[in-house]
Design an enzyme around this catalytic site. Sequence first.
Site, mmCIF file in Angstrom:
data_model
loop_
_atom_site.group_PDB
_atom_site.id
_atom_site.type_symbol
_atom_site.label_atom_id
_atom_site.label_comp_id
_atom_site.label_asym_id
_atom_site.label_seq_id
_atom_site.Cartn_x
_atom_site.Cartn_y
_atom_site.Cartn_z
ATOM 1 N N GLU A 186 49.444 -26.952 30.576
ATOM 2 C CA GLU A 186 48.358 -26.110 29.434
ATOM 3 C C GLU A 186 48.178 -24.740 29.894
ATOM 4 O OE1 GLU A 186 45.496 -29.397 28.393
ATOM 5 O OE2 GLU A 186 44.447 -28.774 30.542
ATOM 6 N N GLU A 394 50.556 -34.896 26.456
ATOM 7 C CA GLU A 394 50.003 -36.159 27.167
ATOM 8 C C GLU A 394 48.700 -35.647 25.211
ATOM 9 O OE1 GLU A 394 46.634 -33.763 29.296
ATOM 10 O OE2 GLU A 394 48.376 -33.040 30.989
HETATM 11 C C1 BGC Z 1 44.557 -31.923 31.377
HETATM 12 C C2 BGC Z 1 44.551 -32.854 32.800
HETATM 13 C C3 BGC Z 1 43.223 -33.511 32.161
HETATM 14 C C4 BGC Z 1 43.481 -34.664 30.419
HETATM 15 C C5 BGC Z 1 41.696 -34.982 29.849
HETATM 16 C C6 BGC Z 1 44.091 -32.251 30.141
HETATM 17 O O1 BGC Z 1 44.456 -30.996 29.175
HETATM 18 O O2 BGC Z 1 46.132 -31.326 31.745
HETATM 19 O O3 BGC Z 1 44.114 -32.815 33.515
HETATM 20 O O4 BGC Z 1 43.252 -35.292 32.981
HETATM 21 O O5 BGC Z 1 43.177 -33.372 29.937
HETATM 22 O O6 BGC Z 1 41.044 -34.079 30.520
#
Ligand code: BGC
Length: 505
Positions: A186, A394
């Site tokens: 990101e 994610e």
């Molecule tokens: C990040 C992670 C983080 C997650 C939740 C993401 O944007 O890549 O490292 O744990 O958000 O906050």
Amino acid sequence: MEQILALFAIFLAFAFSGKCSDVFSRSDYPEGFVFGAGTSAYQWEGAAAEDGRKPSLWDTLCHSRDQGNGDIACDGYHKYKDDVKLMVDTNLDAFRFSISWSRLIPNGRGPVNQKGLQFYKNLIQELVSHGIEPHVTLYHYDHPQSLEDEYGGWLNHRMIKDFTTYADVCFREFGNHVKLWTTINEANIFSIGGYNDGDTPPGRCSKPSKNCSSGNSSIEPYIVGHNLLLAHASVSRRYKQKYKDKQGGSIGFSLFILGLIPTTSSKDDATATQRAQDFYVGWFLRPLLFGDYPDTMKRTIGSRLPVFSEKESEQVKGSCDFVGVIHYHAASVTNIKSKPSLSGNPDFYSYMGVSFHYFGKSLDFQYANTPWAMEVVLEYIKQSYGNPPVYILESGTPMKQDSQLKQKDIPRVEYLHAYIGGVLKSIRNGSDTRGYFVWSFIDLYELLGGYEVGFGLYTVNFSDPHRKRSPKLSAYWYSDFLKGESAFLDSQGIKELQSKYSSSF
Ligand code: BGC
């Protein structure tokens, strides 16, 4: 403008059709579609000062603030074999993790740390021997502190060479088994959080409301973003020149993408939504796919936005094989009428000129369950960027830690069910999405929440020196889904899921 209205239509269609209640199973996804879950090095590994690892930006920031740290985290460094077993129980196709640059090359450049190298070889071997595909992120907010101290890290063009050399070591050593690489995690949030807001590493900003010791929020995010793009392009070139023919993998770049819709049906809010997408996403995706920054950014930020030379533009354009999407939640966008003054000290948000209204976050930190937002994001990428291959790297929801959470995990099950269903709808509408990774595989150290909140399919008892892991209801649900069971979740379905696993808690 028309595109934004089309995205608004997805939201309206969803709002009037109620929740995503289609019955689906994994066999509905295209062949080769990858289901996984992820972690990142600092949040999972621990062993921060072991076997030659040196501090990265994360260690420095966490130790300078009172918000916990990843010194031990889940102790994944020692417990990776246990975790791979859990991945097998969960029926994962793939595991996404990141390599800690300061474990592999502790000074940022120069000698490779043999123990660090062995750790990643062991982890990859363990995954592959259990039929789990490794998906590796090279950079998750964590370059070696020594490079920050020596020349200012990503503010300096020198990072491009050092990052390329580090990536080359990873390709050479791990590339026989790794086919999916993400260069930067990101990039937009790294640049905004670390150099505009100062909340994330390296904690730089010039906003009076924040306590940053140095930085310039009007300029630095764009210098950093530019260097990240050039570094990504350089790494991607290196892979194509030296490794791609032999190893046959793909290189992607990842961005945090909100599901954005205009607050009202006014023209101003539609234009503001387009502008917000340009600032958040187009900032990186336009150079990667079309070779230059969005016009809106060039107009607003003026000479503070770096310029690509013709050669750089050619190098950046087409340098990613897939777009990694990090998507959690949704907001509506309202236009802000006043124009930022370029002679003042505008920051990212004042340049962007919009306000966001996030769709409800509950008191327990959970994100609102808005799966239409996933469809909005995938439709936006399809329409605005020529439908590149996408991996959702994610997706998930945090919940406040609670000893009963394992069985009270229903909101996470509902969230995952709905978002995975949203991905299927997008694929049926033509999106070239090829994988979905739950964030996170197990509860981790969270930069903005410490150990108070967890995104994991598995809990970790962080007060136990052995860091015992236990499945939450969502781990069982995901495992059943990946085994091929139909994912239909009405209230009866939830009750059945709970009673099926009640003896496990
Ligand atoms: C990040 C992670 C983080 C997650 C939740 C993401 O944007 O890549 O490292 O744990 O958000 O906050």
